[in-house]
Design a protein around this motif. Structure first.
Motif, short mmCIF file in Angstrom:
data_model
loop_
_atom_site.label_atom_id
_atom_site.label_comp_id
_atom_site.label_asym_id
_atom_site.label_seq_id
_atom_site.Cartn_x
_atom_site.Cartn_y
_atom_site.Cartn_z
N PRO A 56 0.81 -1.23 0.00
CA PRO A 56 0.00 0.00 0.00
C PRO A 56 0.84 1.26 0.00
CG PRO A 56 -0.01 -1.01 2.18
CD PRO A 56 0.67 -1.99 1.26
N PHE A 57 2.06 1.20 0.54
CA PHE A 57 2.95 2.35 0.56
C PHE A 57 4.35 1.87 0.87
CE2 PHE A 57 1.98 1.72 5.02
CZ PHE A 57 3.17 2.02 5.67
N LEU A 58 5.33 2.77 0.71
CA LEU A 58 6.69 2.52 1.17
C LEU A 58 7.20 3.77 1.89
CD1 LEU A 58 8.45 0.57 -1.73
CD2 LEU A 58 8.09 -0.22 0.62
N PRO A 59 7.96 3.59 2.98
CA PRO A 59 8.50 4.74 3.70
C PRO A 59 9.75 5.29 3.00
CG PRO A 59 9.14 2.72 4.80
CD PRO A 59 8.28 2.32 3.64
N VAL A 60 9.82 6.62 2.86
CA VAL A 60 10.99 7.26 2.24
C VAL A 60 11.35 8.52 3.02
CG1 VAL A 60 10.43 6.37 -0.06
CG2 VAL A 60 9.61 8.61 0.62
N ARG A 61 12.62 8.90 2.93
CA ARG A 61 13.06 10.16 3.55
C ARG A 61 12.75 11.35 2.66
NH1 ARG A 61 17.49 6.70 5.06
NH2 ARG A 61 17.60 6.47 7.33
N ALA A 62 12.69 11.14 1.36
CA ALA A 62 12.43 12.24 0.44
C ALA A 62 11.12 12.93 0.79
CB ALA A 62 12.38 11.72 -1.00
N ILE A 70 10.55 14.97 3.36
CA ILE A 70 10.54 15.48 4.74
C ILE A 70 11.19 16.86 4.78
CG2 ILE A 70 11.51 15.16 7.05
CD1 ILE A 70 9.23 13.31 6.61
N GLY A 71 10.51 17.81 5.41
CA GLY A 71 11.05 19.16 5.53
C GLY A 71 10.91 20.01 4.29
N LEU A 113 -0.75 13.44 1.87
CA LEU A 113 0.35 12.56 2.21
C LEU A 113 0.44 12.38 3.73
CD1 LEU A 113 3.18 13.76 -0.21
CD2 LEU A 113 1.84 11.66 -0.37
N ARG A 114 0.84 11.20 4.14
CA ARG A 114 0.95 10.88 5.55
C ARG A 114 2.39 10.49 5.89
NH1 ARG A 114 -3.04 13.17 5.18
NH2 ARG A 114 -5.18 12.50 5.62
N THR A 115 2.71 10.56 7.17
CA THR A 115 4.01 10.10 7.64
C THR A 115 3.84 8.84 8.46
OG1 THR A 115 3.87 11.52 9.60
CG2 THR A 115 5.00 12.42 7.66
N VAL A 116 4.94 8.12 8.65
CA VAL A 116 4.94 6.90 9.43
C VAL A 116 6.22 6.89 10.28
CG1 VAL A 116 6.04 5.55 7.61
CG2 VAL A 116 4.69 4.38 9.35
N THR A 117 6.11 6.41 11.50
CA THR A 117 7.24 6.39 12.41
C THR A 117 7.82 4.98 12.49
OG1 THR A 117 6.28 8.16 13.75
CG2 THR A 117 8.02 6.85 14.77
N SER A 118 9.13 4.89 12.39
CA SER A 118 9.80 3.59 12.48
C SER A 118 9.45 2.91 13.80
CB SER A 118 11.32 3.77 12.38
OG SER A 118 11.99 2.58 12.72
N GLU A 141 12.62 7.02 13.62
CA GLU A 141 12.66 8.02 12.55
C GLU A 141 11.29 8.15 11.87
OE1 GLU A 141 15.21 9.12 8.50
OE2 GLU A 141 15.81 7.42 9.76
N VAL A 142 10.98 9.37 11.46
CA VAL A 142 9.73 9.65 10.76
C VAL A 142 10.00 9.68 9.25
CG1 VAL A 142 7.89 11.32 10.39
CG2 VAL A 142 8.78 10.94 12.70
N PHE A 143 9.17 8.96 8.50
CA PHE A 143 9.29 8.89 7.05
C PHE A 143 7.99 9.36 6.40
CE2 PHE A 143 11.93 5.54 8.84
CZ PHE A 143 13.12 5.67 8.15
#
Length: 282
Positions: free
Chosen positions: A116-122, A124-125, A135-140, A146-148
């Motif tokens: 359904p999704f993949l976490p990425v750093r791109a 952020i900020g 768009l949503r964020t996810v926490t490791s 880390e937040v992605f």
């Protein structure tokens, strides 16, 4: 083993209005333009197009075929901003989701892997998150915490790509410097249609080029079209470069005039019209 060859019009006959349609290539490089031109000859509209956009997006937007666009950019490369796309955006004719190039790539990866999704750093900020509030964020879940960005999968009903060579089974080979993620487009879609400069026997694909050039596998391909010069006016290295004079003509010509001369007939008439135009410029 099945012969999957078909014509561009047969490909389009399998598409329908309202689809989510992925278009491979990159900017004004190795776009499946013969298939796009066949799509423009149809009545299909209300499309959600997913693309590293170039003239594929510009033509479809100018023709009023796009409802929504998901893209990392829309450019003609040597002309930084696709003019027909810009006109459509300035008139609010299409809905746009514009995301970072890496986010786009990982959206393709997620879809190809049925996630359904993949976490990425791109992202952020950056303003990507501001202009795309969906768009949503996810926490490791591990100690790093880390937040992605949770990049949603870019699933498609159908994908169109263009490669240098293919066989009748749907194996596709690129001979240029970059795969442009065309394999991911095919894997991320329910159906995928591959146009190519040349159809060859399967054994000939690796006679003069290494197996690593076999980018697209037959199990992801629904149909194959032989369309010589089928990426025109975009590039298809090493077979041909971008047709810069014709691209400038496209970019500076009202769509109605361009379509009347170059898009009113089938692919053979298009190629003949382009040749006639070049003769006029000499």
């Amino acid at each position: 083993m099945t012969d999957k060859t078909m014509t561009p019009d047969e490909v389009v006959s399998r598409l329908s209005s309202g689809m989510t349609l992925g278009i491979g290539g990159w900017g004004s490089r190795r776009k499946p333009m013969a298939l796009v031109r066949a799509l423009l000859r149809s009545e299909i509209t209300d499309l959600h197009v997913i693309s590293y956009g170039g003239p594929d997006v510009g033509l479809l937007a100018a023709a009023g075929r796009i409802r929504k666009l998901t893209a990392a950019f829309t450019t003609l490369d040597s002309i930084p901003l696709e003019p027909h796309y810009r006109a459509a955006r300035e008139s609010a004719a299409i809905e746009l989701t514009e995301i970072d190039e890496a986010m786009f790539m990982w959206g393709l990866h997620a879809a190809a892997n049925r996630l359904p999704f993949l976490p990425v750093r791109a992202g952020i900020g950056s303003d990507v998150m501001r202009v795309n509030p969906q768009l949503r964020t996810v926490t490791s879940p591990y100690e790093d915490g880390e937040v992605f960005v949770a990049v949603p999968a870019l699933r498609m009903d159908a994908a169109l790509v263009h490669l240098n060579r293919a066989d009748r089974l749907g194996n596709g080979q690129y001979l240029g410097p970059d795969p442009y993620f065309d394999d991911l487009f095919c894997e991320a879609a329910d159906t995928a249609y591959l146009s190519c400069e040349q159809l060859v026997d399967t054994a000939d694909l690796t006679k003069t080029h290494p197996p690593q050039t076999l980018l697209v596998s037959r199990h992801t391909v629904t149909g194959v079209c032989e369309t010589p010069n089928g990426a025109h006016f975009t590039s298809c290295a090493p077979d041909y470069d971008r047709d810069e004079p014709f691209q400038r003509h496209y970019a500076t010509t009202p769509y109605a005039d361009f379509a009347a001369r170059f898009l009113a007939g089938d692919e053979q008439r298009y190629q003949s019209a382009v040749q006639a135009w070049h003769k006029e410029q000499r």
